[in-house]
Design a protein around this motif. Structure first.
Motif, PDB file in Angstrom:
ATOM      1  N   GLN A   2      80.912  -5.814  26.336  1.00 51.15           N
ATOM      2  CA  GLN A   2      79.828  -4.825  26.355  1.00 51.15           C
ATOM      3  C   GLN A   2      80.128  -3.853  27.480  1.00 51.15           C
ATOM      4  O   GLN A   2      80.201  -4.255  28.653  1.00 51.15           O
ATOM      5  CB  GLN A   2      78.483  -5.519  26.568  1.00 51.15           C
ATOM      6  N   ALA A   3      80.320  -2.585  27.144  1.00 52.11           N
ATOM      7  CA  ALA A   3      80.757  -1.610  28.155  1.00 52.11           C
ATOM      8  C   ALA A   3      80.541  -0.195  27.661  1.00 52.11           C
ATOM      9  O   ALA A   3      80.475   0.052  26.452  1.00 52.11           O
ATOM     10  CB  ALA A   3      82.250  -1.801  28.439  1.00 52.11           C
ATOM     11  N   ASP A   4      80.468   0.725  28.615  1.00 43.63           N
ATOM     12  CA  ASP A   4      80.432   2.163  28.327  1.00 43.63           C
ATOM     13  C   ASP A   4      81.869   2.669  28.418  1.00 43.63           C
ATOM     14  O   ASP A   4      82.456   2.711  29.515  1.00 43.63           O
ATOM     15  CB  ASP A   4      79.536   2.854  29.369  1.00 43.63           C
ATOM     16  N   VAL A   5      82.436   3.070  27.280  1.00 42.50           N
ATOM     17  CA  VAL A   5      83.843   3.508  27.241  1.00 42.50           C
ATOM     18  C   VAL A   5      84.081   4.699  28.175  1.00 42.50           C
ATOM     19  O   VAL A   5      85.168   4.861  28.727  1.00 42.50           O
ATOM     20  CB  VAL A   5      84.223   3.872  25.781  1.00 42.50           C
ATOM     21  N   GLN A   6      83.040   5.489  28.387  1.00 42.41           N
ATOM     22  CA  GLN A   6      83.169   6.694  29.222  1.00 42.41           C
ATOM     23  C   GLN A   6      83.581   6.363  30.660  1.00 42.41           C
ATOM     24  O   GLN A   6      84.266   7.153  31.302  1.00 42.41           O
ATOM     25  CB  GLN A   6      81.817   7.431  29.195  1.00 42.41           C
ATOM     26  N   VAL A   7      83.150   5.197  31.141  1.00 40.73           N
ATOM     27  CA  VAL A   7      83.419   4.866  32.554  1.00 40.73           C
ATOM     28  C   VAL A   7      84.097   3.500  32.744  1.00 40.73           C
ATOM     29  O   VAL A   7      84.246   3.032  33.867  1.00 40.73           O
ATOM     30  CB  VAL A   7      82.098   4.896  33.383  1.00 40.73           C
ATOM     31  N   TYR A   8      84.519   2.869  31.671  1.00 41.58           N
ATOM     32  CA  TYR A   8      85.128   1.537  31.784  1.00 41.58           C
ATOM     33  C   TYR A   8      86.428   1.638  32.599  1.00 41.58           C
ATOM     34  O   TYR A   8      87.253   2.513  32.343  1.00 41.58           O
ATOM     35  CB  TYR A   8      85.420   0.985  30.393  1.00 41.58           C
ATOM     36  N   PRO A   9      86.606   0.726  33.569  1.00 45.24           N
ATOM     37  CA  PRO A   9      87.809   0.839  34.432  1.00 45.24           C
ATOM     38  C   PRO A   9      89.067   0.279  33.759  1.00 45.24           C
ATOM     39  O   PRO A   9      89.579  -0.771  34.132  1.00 45.24           O
ATOM     40  CB  PRO A   9      87.416   0.013  35.666  1.00 45.24           C
ATOM     41  N   PHE A  10      89.567   0.995  32.770  1.00 41.64           N
ATOM     42  CA  PHE A  10      90.771   0.547  32.056  1.00 41.64           C
ATOM     43  C   PHE A  10      91.966   0.525  32.989  1.00 41.64           C
ATOM     44  O   PHE A  10      92.179   1.490  33.737  1.00 41.64           O
ATOM     45  CB  PHE A  10      91.128   1.550  30.942  1.00 41.64           C
ATOM     46  N   PRO A  11      92.789  -0.524  32.919  1.00 43.54           N
ATOM     47  CA  PRO A  11      94.086  -0.407  33.587  1.00 43.54           C
ATOM     48  C   PRO A  11      94.857   0.728  32.906  1.00 43.54           C
ATOM     49  O   PRO A  11      94.825   0.854  31.681  1.00 43.54           O
ATOM     50  CB  PRO A  11      94.760  -1.753  33.306  1.00 43.54           C
ATOM     51  N   GLN A  12      95.544   1.554  33.702  1.00 42.53           N
ATOM     52  CA  GLN A  12      96.225   2.728  33.143  1.00 42.53           C
ATOM     53  C   GLN A  12      97.309   2.331  32.139  1.00 42.53           C
ATOM     54  O   GLN A  12      98.093   1.413  32.417  1.00 42.53           O
ATOM     55  CB  GLN A  12      96.858   3.514  34.291  1.00 42.53           C
ATOM     56  N   GLY A  13      97.325   2.993  30.981  1.00 42.44           N
ATOM     57  CA  GLY A  13      98.391   2.765  29.994  1.00 42.44           C
ATOM     58  C   GLY A  13      98.337   1.399  29.334  1.00 42.44           C
ATOM     59  O   GLY A  13      99.360   0.913  28.827  1.00 42.44           O
ATOM     60  N   GLU A  14      97.170   0.781  29.296  1.00 51.15           N
ATOM     61  CA  GLU A  14      97.012  -0.600  28.812  1.00 51.15           C
ATOM     62  C   GLU A  14      97.204  -0.740  27.292  1.00 51.15           C
ATOM     63  O   GLU A  14      97.559  -1.799  26.795  1.00 51.15           O
ATOM     64  CB  GLU A  14      95.588  -1.036  29.198  1.00 51.15           C
ATOM     65  N   PHE A  15      96.959   0.356  26.527  1.00 51.35           N
ATOM     66  CA  PHE A  15      96.928   0.231  25.065  1.00 51.35           C
ATOM     67  C   PHE A  15      97.974   1.129  24.397  1.00 51.35           C
ATOM     68  O   PHE A  15      98.301   2.210  24.886  1.00 51.35           O
ATOM     69  CB  PHE A  15      95.533   0.600  24.535  1.00 51.35           C
ATOM     70  N   ASP A  16      98.445   0.653  23.207  1.00 53.93           N
ATOM     71  CA  ASP A  16      99.370   1.452  22.385  1.00 53.93           C
ATOM     72  C   ASP A  16      98.605   2.331  21.414  1.00 53.93           C
ATOM     73  O   ASP A  16      99.102   3.388  21.001  1.00 53.93           O
ATOM     74  CB  ASP A  16     100.274   0.512  21.556  1.00 53.93           C
ATOM     75  N   VAL A  17      97.446   1.865  20.986  1.00 58.16           N
ATOM     76  CA  VAL A  17      96.653   2.572  19.971  1.00 58.16           C
ATOM     77  C   VAL A  17      95.179   2.463  20.337  1.00 58.16           C
ATOM     78  O   VAL A  17      94.722   1.391  20.764  1.00 58.16           O
ATOM     79  CB  VAL A  17      96.822   1.914  18.569  1.00 58.16           C
ATOM     80  N   ALA A  18      94.438   3.556  20.157  1.00 61.84           N
ATOM     81  CA  ALA A  18      92.977   3.486  20.257  1.00 61.84           C
ATOM     82  C   ALA A  18      92.410   3.965  18.923  1.00 61.84           C
ATOM     83  O   ALA A  18      92.862   4.988  18.391  1.00 61.84           O
ATOM     84  CB  ALA A  18      92.463   4.360  21.397  1.00 61.84           C
ATOM     85  N   VAL A  19      91.479   3.212  18.377  1.00 63.98           N
ATOM     86  CA  VAL A  19      90.866   3.597  17.100  1.00 63.98           C
ATOM     87  C   VAL A  19      89.362   3.680  17.287  1.00 63.98           C
ATOM     88  O   VAL A  19      88.790   3.027  18.176  1.00 63.98           O
ATOM     89  CB  VAL A  19      91.188   2.583  15.967  1.00 63.98           C
ATOM     90  N   SER A  20      88.723   4.475  16.453  1.00 63.47           N
ATOM     91  CA  SER A  20      87.267   4.499  16.467  1.00 63.47           C
ATOM     92  C   SER A  20      86.749   4.985  15.123  1.00 63.47           C
ATOM     93  O   SER A  20      87.107   6.077  14.672  1.00 63.47           O
ATOM     94  CB  SER A  20      86.737   5.404  17.574  1.00 63.47           C
ATOM     95  N   ARG A  21      85.929   4.153  14.507  1.00 59.29           N
ATOM     96  CA  ARG A  21      85.262   4.558  13.259  1.00 59.29           C
ATOM     97  C   ARG A  21      83.840   4.964  13.628  1.00 59.29           C
ATOM     98  O   ARG A  21      83.017   4.119  13.935  1.00 59.29           O
ATOM     99  CB  ARG A  21      85.272   3.376  12.275  1.00 59.29           C
ATOM    100  N   THR A  22      83.594   6.242  13.656  1.00 55.47           N
ATOM    101  CA  THR A  22      82.284   6.846  13.977  1.00 55.47           C
ATOM    102  C   THR A  22      81.672   6.302  15.277  1.00 55.47           C
ATOM    103  O   THR A  22      80.472   6.124  15.372  1.00 55.47           O
ATOM    104  CB  THR A  22      81.260   6.684  12.809  1.00 55.47           C
ATOM    105  N   GLY A  23      82.535   6.090  16.284  1.00 53.56           N
ATOM    106  CA  GLY A  23      82.028   5.569  17.563  1.00 53.56           C
ATOM    107  C   GLY A  23      82.239   6.509  18.736  1.00 53.56           C
ATOM    108  O   GLY A  23      81.871   6.176  19.860  1.00 53.56           O
ATOM    109  N   THR A  24      82.814   7.721  18.496  1.00 53.02           N
ATOM    110  CA  THR A  24      83.149   8.590  19.635  1.00 53.02           C
ATOM    111  C   THR A  24      82.265   9.845  19.705  1.00 53.02           C
ATOM    112  O   THR A  24      82.554  10.753  20.471  1.00 53.02           O
ATOM    113  CB  THR A  24      84.629   9.052  19.550  1.00 53.02           C
ATOM    114  N   MET A  25      81.199   9.878  18.907  1.00 57.17           N
ATOM    115  CA  MET A  25      80.393  11.113  18.857  1.00 57.17           C
ATOM    116  C   MET A  25      79.173  11.064  19.766  1.00 57.17           C
ATOM    117  O   MET A  25      78.388  12.006  19.793  1.00 57.17           O
ATOM    118  CB  MET A  25      79.899  11.368  17.421  1.00 57.17           C
ATOM    119  N   PHE A  26      79.014   9.948  20.486  1.00 57.89           N
ATOM    120  CA  PHE A  26      77.744   9.734  21.182  1.00 57.89           C
ATOM    121  C   PHE A  26      77.845   9.845  22.700  1.00 57.89           C
ATOM    122  O   PHE A  26      76.869   9.601  23.407  1.00 57.89           O
ATOM    123  CB  PHE A  26      77.191   8.343  20.794  1.00 57.89           C
TER     124      PHE A  26
END
Ligand SMILES: C[S@@+](CC[C@H](N)C(=O)[O-])C[C@H]1O[C@@H](n2cnc3c(N)ncnc32)[C@H](O)[C@@H]1O
Length: 283
Positions: free
Chosen positions: A108-132
């Motif tokens: 459970q997190a707010d993607v806008q401010v989540y402290p991701f380790p830099q370069g952690e992912f190869d792919v980011a996907v979102s089905r109708t989750g980035t408009m809010f």
């Protein structure tokens, strides 16, 4: 390790709704929401081109159908689904466990401010989750940071309301003759990423290559029959009835019912819908 839930003030009000009654409705109706978007499943995952060892971020994963789909494709990789909604994540976790997908994790997190380790992912996907996002530039910068250079971002978002008959018909019916306020086109909400020019600017300024937009259209499914669809739609949009007197309410529900009846088919109640499949890579 448990992390304290950190929510940007610009998302606080929407977070209360997703984590409260609205999210509970989405959790309870998870199957119907997934069914509604089923026609977009194949093109979405074709664009994501997930490989077996990929590390994937699912932005605003909700009840996690796309997280589970990604986990099956990346069977030697892993998927993290992030969402603001506790009730929706409960469903996501239960289903991933039932489907024996230990490589799918949820937080459970707010993607806008989540402290991701830099370069952690190869792919980011979102089905109708980035408009809010309350602050879209900040959110997309944070997503760019989470991806490795060259990492892919694949989003499915709605085209403008005039191409989504389901939305215009339902809101017009439930307005019952009132003219309801129209939010500015870039306000957080289902249509916030409907304008390719705005989205191109947002993504390139956030650190992505110029995005590619594929226009998709597909029938959207609202229930097996008009009665089921009426329950589903009033559960989702019934708040629009607030302020109507008895006559207005009766008229609104009758107009909605009449439209649902004319859209009934052997495959269920179907309305035309239009989305953008937006693909880009981290610069
Ligand atoms: C329309 S639902 C889509 C859910 C899911 N992707 C699906 O296709 O079923 C939008 C989701 O985005 C989530 N969301 C909105 N803003 C978010 C944010 N700032 N951080 C994380 N999740 C967010 C909501 O909680 C909600 O579950």
């Amino acid at each position: 390790m448990t992390r304290t839930l950190q929510i940007d003030p610009s998302n606080a009000e929407r977070a209360r709704a997703w984590d409260g009654e609205e999210g509970e409705y989405w959790a309870q109706e998870a199957d119907q929401f997934d069914r509604a978007l089923r026609a977009y499943r194949a093109p979405f995952f074709d664009a994501a081109a997930i490989g077996p060892t990929d590390r994937i971020l699912d932005i605003g994963c909700g009840t996690g159908e796309t997280t589970r789909d990604a986990a099956r494709r990346a069977d030697a990789g892993r998927v993290l689904g992030l969402d603001l909604s506790g009730p929706m994540l409960d469903v996501a976790r239960r289903r991933a466990a039932a489907e024996q997908l230990p490589n799918a994790a949820f937080e459970q997190a707010d993607v806008q401010v989540y402290p991701f380790p830099q370069g952690e992912f190869d792919v980011a996907v979102s089905r109708t989750g980035t408009m809010f996002f309350g602050d879209a530039p900040a959110a997309f910068r944070n997503i760019a940071r989470a991806l490795r250079p060259g990492g892919r971002l694949v989003q499915l978002v709605w085209q403008p309301p005039q191409y989504n008959e389901w939305f215009t018909v339902f809101t017009t019916a439930l307005a019952a003759g009132r003219s309801l306020p129209t939010p500015p086109p870039d306000a957080p909400g289902p249509f916030a990423l409907a304008d390719p020019e705005r989205v191109s600017g947002l993504l390139t300024e956030a650190g992505f290559h110029p995005p590619h937009f594929t226009a998709l259209t597909a029938p959207m499914h609202f229930g097996a029959d008009p009665d089921t669809a009426q329950r589903f739609v009033t559960g989702l949009l019934g708040w629009l009835l607030a302020g109507l007197d008895d006559a207005g309410r009766t008229r609104a529900l009758a107009d909605l019912r009449a439209s649902l009846a004319t859209h009934g088919t052997a495959e269920g109640v179907l309305y035309p819908s239009a989305t953008w499949l937006i693909t880009t890579t981290r610069a």
